[in-house]
Motif scaffolding. Structure first.
Motif, PDB file in Angstrom:
ATOM      1  N   ALA A  49       0.851  -1.195   0.000  1.00 25.28           N
ATOM      2  CA  ALA A  49       0.000   0.000   0.000  1.00 25.28           C
ATOM      3  C   ALA A  49       0.886   1.244   0.000  1.00 25.28           C
ATOM      4  N   PRO A  50       0.495   2.297  -0.718  1.00 26.99           N
ATOM      5  CA  PRO A  50       1.320   3.515  -0.769  1.00 26.99           C
ATOM      6  C   PRO A  50       1.664   4.076   0.599  1.00 26.99           C
ATOM      7  N   THR A  51       0.697   4.087   1.510  1.00 24.07           N
ATOM      8  CA  THR A  51       0.986   4.673   2.826  1.00 24.07           C
ATOM      9  C   THR A  51       2.035   3.860   3.590  1.00 24.07           C
ATOM     10  N   ALA A  52       2.058   2.548   3.368  1.00 25.63           N
ATOM     11  CA  ALA A  52       3.063   1.716   4.039  1.00 25.63           C
ATOM     12  C   ALA A  52       4.460   2.021   3.488  1.00 25.63           C
ATOM     13  N   ARG A  53       4.551   2.212   2.172  1.00 23.10           N
ATOM     14  CA  ARG A  53       5.853   2.559   1.568  1.00 23.10           C
ATOM     15  C   ARG A  53       6.359   3.898   2.111  1.00 23.10           C
ATOM     16  N   SER A  54       5.451   4.881   2.125  1.00 20.30           N
ATOM     17  CA  SER A  54       5.907   6.213   2.521  1.00 20.30           C
ATOM     18  C   SER A  54       6.216   6.284   4.009  1.00 20.30           C
ATOM     19  N   GLU A  55       5.602   5.413   4.829  1.00 19.56           N
ATOM     20  CA  GLU A  55       5.903   5.423   6.263  1.00 19.56           C
ATOM     21  C   GLU A  55       7.370   5.068   6.528  1.00 19.56           C
ATOM     22  N   ALA A  56       7.947   4.257   5.676  1.00 21.92           N
ATOM     23  CA  ALA A  56       9.358   3.910   5.853  1.00 21.92           C
ATOM     24  C   ALA A  56      10.242   5.145   5.697  1.00 21.92           C
ATOM     25  N   VAL A  57       9.831   6.060   4.829  1.00 19.39           N
ATOM     26  CA  VAL A  57      10.589   7.308   4.653  1.00 19.39           C
ATOM     27  C   VAL A  57      10.274   8.270   5.794  1.00 19.39           C
ATOM     28  N   ARG A  58       9.010   8.310   6.195  1.00 24.42           N
ATOM     29  CA  ARG A  58       8.640   9.221   7.293  1.00 24.42           C
ATOM     30  C   ARG A  58       9.384   8.877   8.577  1.00 24.42           C
ATOM     31  N   ARG A  59       9.628   7.613   8.790  1.00 27.23           N
ATOM     32  CA  ARG A  59      10.347   7.196  10.003  1.00 27.23           C
ATOM     33  C   ARG A  59      11.729   7.855  10.048  1.00 27.23           C
ATOM     34  N   LEU A  60      12.412   7.880   8.912  1.00 32.28           N
ATOM     35  CA  LEU A  60      13.733   8.512   8.852  1.00 32.28           C
ATOM     36  C   LEU A  60      13.593  10.037   8.937  1.00 32.28           C
ATOM     37  N   TYR A  61      12.562  10.558   8.295  1.00 35.07           N
ATOM     38  CA  TYR A  61      12.332  12.008   8.298  1.00 35.07           C
ATOM     39  C   TYR A  61      12.089  12.523   9.719  1.00 35.07           C
ATOM     40  N   ARG A  62      11.242  11.802  10.460  1.00 35.38           N
ATOM     41  CA  ARG A  62      10.921  12.263  11.814  1.00 35.38           C
ATOM     42  C   ARG A  62      12.173  12.282  12.700  1.00 35.38           C
ATOM     43  N   ARG A  63      13.038  11.308  12.524  1.00 35.54           N
ATOM     44  CA  ARG A  63      14.242  11.243  13.366  1.00 35.54           C
ATOM     45  C   ARG A  63      15.181  12.420  13.091  1.00 35.54           C
ATOM     46  N   GLN A  64      15.186  12.874  11.835  1.00 35.66           N
ATOM     47  CA  GLN A  64      16.110  13.945  11.469  1.00 35.66           C
ATOM     48  C   GLN A  64      15.509  15.334  11.627  1.00 35.66           C
ATOM     49  N   GLY A 110      -4.651  14.682  -1.094  1.00 34.35           N
ATOM     50  CA  GLY A 110      -3.720  14.944  -2.193  1.00 34.35           C
ATOM     51  C   GLY A 110      -2.276  14.581  -1.893  1.00 34.35           C
ATOM     52  N   VAL A 111      -2.066  13.683  -0.947  1.00 34.87           N
ATOM     53  CA  VAL A 111      -0.694  13.292  -0.609  1.00 34.87           C
ATOM     54  C   VAL A 111      -0.057  12.576  -1.803  1.00 34.87           C
ATOM     55  N   ASP A 112       1.066  13.083  -2.247  1.00 35.04           N
ATOM     56  CA  ASP A 112       1.726  12.525  -3.429  1.00 35.04           C
ATOM     57  C   ASP A 112       2.839  11.575  -2.985  1.00 35.04           C
ATOM     58  N   THR A 113       2.482  10.304  -2.863  1.00 36.19           N
ATOM     59  CA  THR A 113       3.471   9.308  -2.434  1.00 36.19           C
ATOM     60  C   THR A 113       4.604   9.169  -3.439  1.00 36.19           C
ATOM     61  N   ALA A 114       4.316   9.425  -4.723  1.00 38.90           N
ATOM     62  CA  ALA A 114       5.373   9.323  -5.726  1.00 38.90           C
ATOM     63  C   ALA A 114       6.501  10.319  -5.450  1.00 38.90           C
ATOM     64  N   LEU A 115       6.149  11.498  -4.967  1.00 43.95           N
ATOM     65  CA  LEU A 115       7.188  12.473  -4.617  1.00 43.95           C
ATOM     66  C   LEU A 115       8.069  11.943  -3.487  1.00 43.95           C
ATOM     67  N   ILE A 116       7.443  11.299  -2.517  1.00 45.89           N
ATOM     68  CA  ILE A 116       8.209  10.731  -1.395  1.00 45.89           C
ATOM     69  C   ILE A 116       9.111   9.613  -1.907  1.00 45.89           C
ATOM     70  N   MET A 117       8.576   8.804  -2.818  1.00 46.05           N
ATOM     71  CA  MET A 117       9.391   7.707  -3.355  1.00 46.05           C
ATOM     72  C   MET A 117      10.536   8.231  -4.229  1.00 46.05           C
ATOM     73  N   LYS A 118      10.309   9.358  -4.909  1.00 48.75           N
ATOM     74  CA  LYS A 118      11.401   9.946  -5.688  1.00 48.75           C
ATOM     75  C   LYS A 118      12.503  10.460  -4.757  1.00 48.75           C
ATOM     76  N   ALA A 119      12.098  11.038  -3.630  1.00 44.23           N
ATOM     77  CA  ALA A 119      13.102  11.474  -2.641  1.00 44.23           C
ATOM     78  C   ALA A 119      13.854  10.268  -2.096  1.00 44.23           C
ATOM     79  N   ALA A 120      13.112   9.159  -1.897  1.00 46.02           N
ATOM     80  CA  ALA A 120      13.757   7.932  -1.416  1.00 46.02           C
ATOM     81  C   ALA A 120      14.743   7.400  -2.456  1.00 46.02           C
ATOM     82  N   ARG A 121      14.341   7.458  -3.726  1.00 42.98           N
ATOM     83  CA  ARG A 121      15.244   6.993  -4.788  1.00 42.98           C
ATOM     84  C   ARG A 121      16.518   7.847  -4.831  1.00 42.98           C
ATOM     85  N   ALA A 122      16.354   9.149  -4.607  1.00 49.14           N
ATOM     86  CA  ALA A 122      17.534  10.034  -4.583  1.00 49.14           C
ATOM     87  C   ALA A 122      18.482   9.618  -3.463  1.00 49.14           C
ATOM     88  N   MET A 123      17.910   9.302  -2.297  1.00 47.35           N
ATOM     89  CA  MET A 123      18.726   8.836  -1.165  1.00 47.35           C
ATOM     90  C   MET A 123      19.481   7.569  -1.533  1.00 47.35           C
TER      91      MET A 123
END
Length: 433
Positions: A49-64, A110-123
């Motif tokens: 699910a998109p929200t599950a994918r983006s939560e993996a990035v949010r976990r790192l985001y919240r810590r930083q 309107g949460v754009d999970t693709a944008l979050i995944m693109k940021a993840a790909r950049a990482m």
């Protein structure tokens, strides 16, 4: 913290613009996005699910970046980035998300999970955890731009052979394919292979277009990597070429991500609008048909045809009616797929997945929803206007036993055009007899 994790976090920091921050902050975790995702719809697995994918990035985001996450990480489910986290994120960002943005369209916020995944790909690209094939393809494109003189002469010989093929197919020795001709109206940017050059040459010649061929290919694997430097370097080759030649239009072949990258993203990379228009060949086909510049005989395409909307051309690019103008003129029977247009499901091959051999099993599994749609349409011929979609649907046909053929819009138009020409010769001959 390892060096690769440090590189990843530095790349993440660079990717955090206002749009990504909004996507990271406003998700309500309602899960409505799940059913809109072709991967979740095909597998039913919660981690897809998109929200599950983006939560993996949010976990790192919240810590930083989240004050609570810095002090009480357990309180907001924040966590330090580790090599294991990046490996898991690589699977989510590259193997199970095609950046199709159907989830964003169906999210009430309107949460754009693709944008979050693109940021993840950049990482992940910065950390050396992107698929090696995508890295090699992007590097090869950059190298071609840096050594264009070496490629140009070889390519000129290839183009001469393609010109002959197009002349023979059309039966017109006057057809010409020029390479990088100064002052042409159109700079046409193809993909590697004759299949995107010969049909285009026939169509341009028949329509009386003033065109020339680019020395570069349209695809931009830097976009798939989420690597802004490589994406910009690959796009710059075409931008500089078009500017030098003084063309009025850059027309991209049937390639979804190439169009989305150069039409919508690249102006931002170079500080503003270009001195030329960027269009898809699909737009030109529809324009030529509307203006009566192409005489087509739809009986040359007698089989029922359904159309798969490329996410990049339709949902992201807004090219919804143009392909249907082409199909209604070029084939005898057109059947809509359901859902279609902006709500079309991704085929499962986008985002670079179709180029990565190790993702084959996962992308075929994720394409089940598209296979069901194709089967329901009941047409033996599936048209699409994107190379990645073409390859994926061809594989889906084999994997799911769909027994359909896949074709591009240009190929259908050329068949109809040749059919009309043959008919124009045949009818007077019969009348004379």
């Amino acid at each position: 913290m390892s060096e690769s994790v440090q590189r990843a976090l530095a790349a993440f920091r660079r990717a955090l613009d206002r749009r990504v921050l909004t996507a990271l902050e406003v998700c309500a975790r309602c899960g409505i996005c799940a059913e809109s995702c072709h991967v979740f719809a095909s597998t039913g697995q919660l981690q897809d699910a998109p929200t599950a994918r983006s939560e993996a990035v949010r976990r790192l985001y919240r810590r930083q970046y989240d004050p609570l996450g810095r002090i009480f990480p357990w309180w907001v489910r924040a966590g330090e980035a580790t090599e294991g986290d990046l490996d898991a994120l690589s699977e989510a960002a590259f193997a199970t998300c095609t950046l199709c943005q159907r989830c964003a369209m169906n999210c009430p916020l309107g949460v754009d999970t693709a944008l979050i995944m693109k940021a993840a790909r950049a990482m992940l690209a910065a950390a050396g955890k992107a698929p090696e094939m995508l890295v090699q393809l992007a590097d090869a494109a950059v190298a071609r731009g840096e050594n264009v003189q070496v490629f140009r002469e070889i390519y000129r010989e290839i183009v001469a052979d393609l010109e002959q093929q197009a002349q023979e197919q059309l039966g017109d020795p006057a057809l010409r394919i020029s390479l990088e001709r100064q002052g042409a109206d159109i700079l046409y940017v193809a993909l590697s292979g004759a299949h995107t050059i010969v049909p285009a040459a026939i169509i341009f010649h028949a329509a009386g277009a003033d065109w020339t061929l680019s020395a570069f290919e349209a695809s931009n694997y830097g976009v798939f990597l989420g690597d802004p430097e490589k994406a910009r370097a690959i796009a710059r080759r075409i931008v500089d070429e078009a500017t030098h030649l003084g063309v009025r239009q850059v027309v991209l072949t049937e390639c979804g991500h190439a169009y989305a990258a150069l039409r919508w993203e690249a102006p931002g990379w170079f500080g503003g609008e270009f001195p030329f228009r960027v269009r898809s060949i699909v737009e030109l086909l529809a324009e030529y048909i509307r203006e009566g510049r192409l005489r087509l005989d739809p009986s040359a395409n007698p089989l029922p045809v359904t159309y798969h909307d490329s996410c990049n051309l339709a949902r992201k690019g807004g090219l919804l009616e143009e392909p249907r103008v082409v199909l209604r003129a070029a084939v005898q029977e057109f059947r809509e797929m359901t859902p279609s247009r902006a709500e079309a499901y991704c085929c499962g091959g986008g985002g670079g997945l179709v180029a990565v051999p190790e993702y084959e099993e996962r992308r075929l599994r994720a394409g089940r929803k598209k296979a069901e749609q194709i089967m329901a349409a009941g047409a033996p011929l599936v048209a699409t206007s994107c190379e990645n979609c073409f390859l994926q649907i061809r594989d889906l046909s084999s994997h799911y036993g769909l027994a359909v053929e896949v074709t591009g819009l240009m190929e259908l138009v050329v068949r109809a055009l040749l059919g009309a020409r043959a008919r124009a010769v045949r009818v007077p001959a019969l009348q004379a007899a």
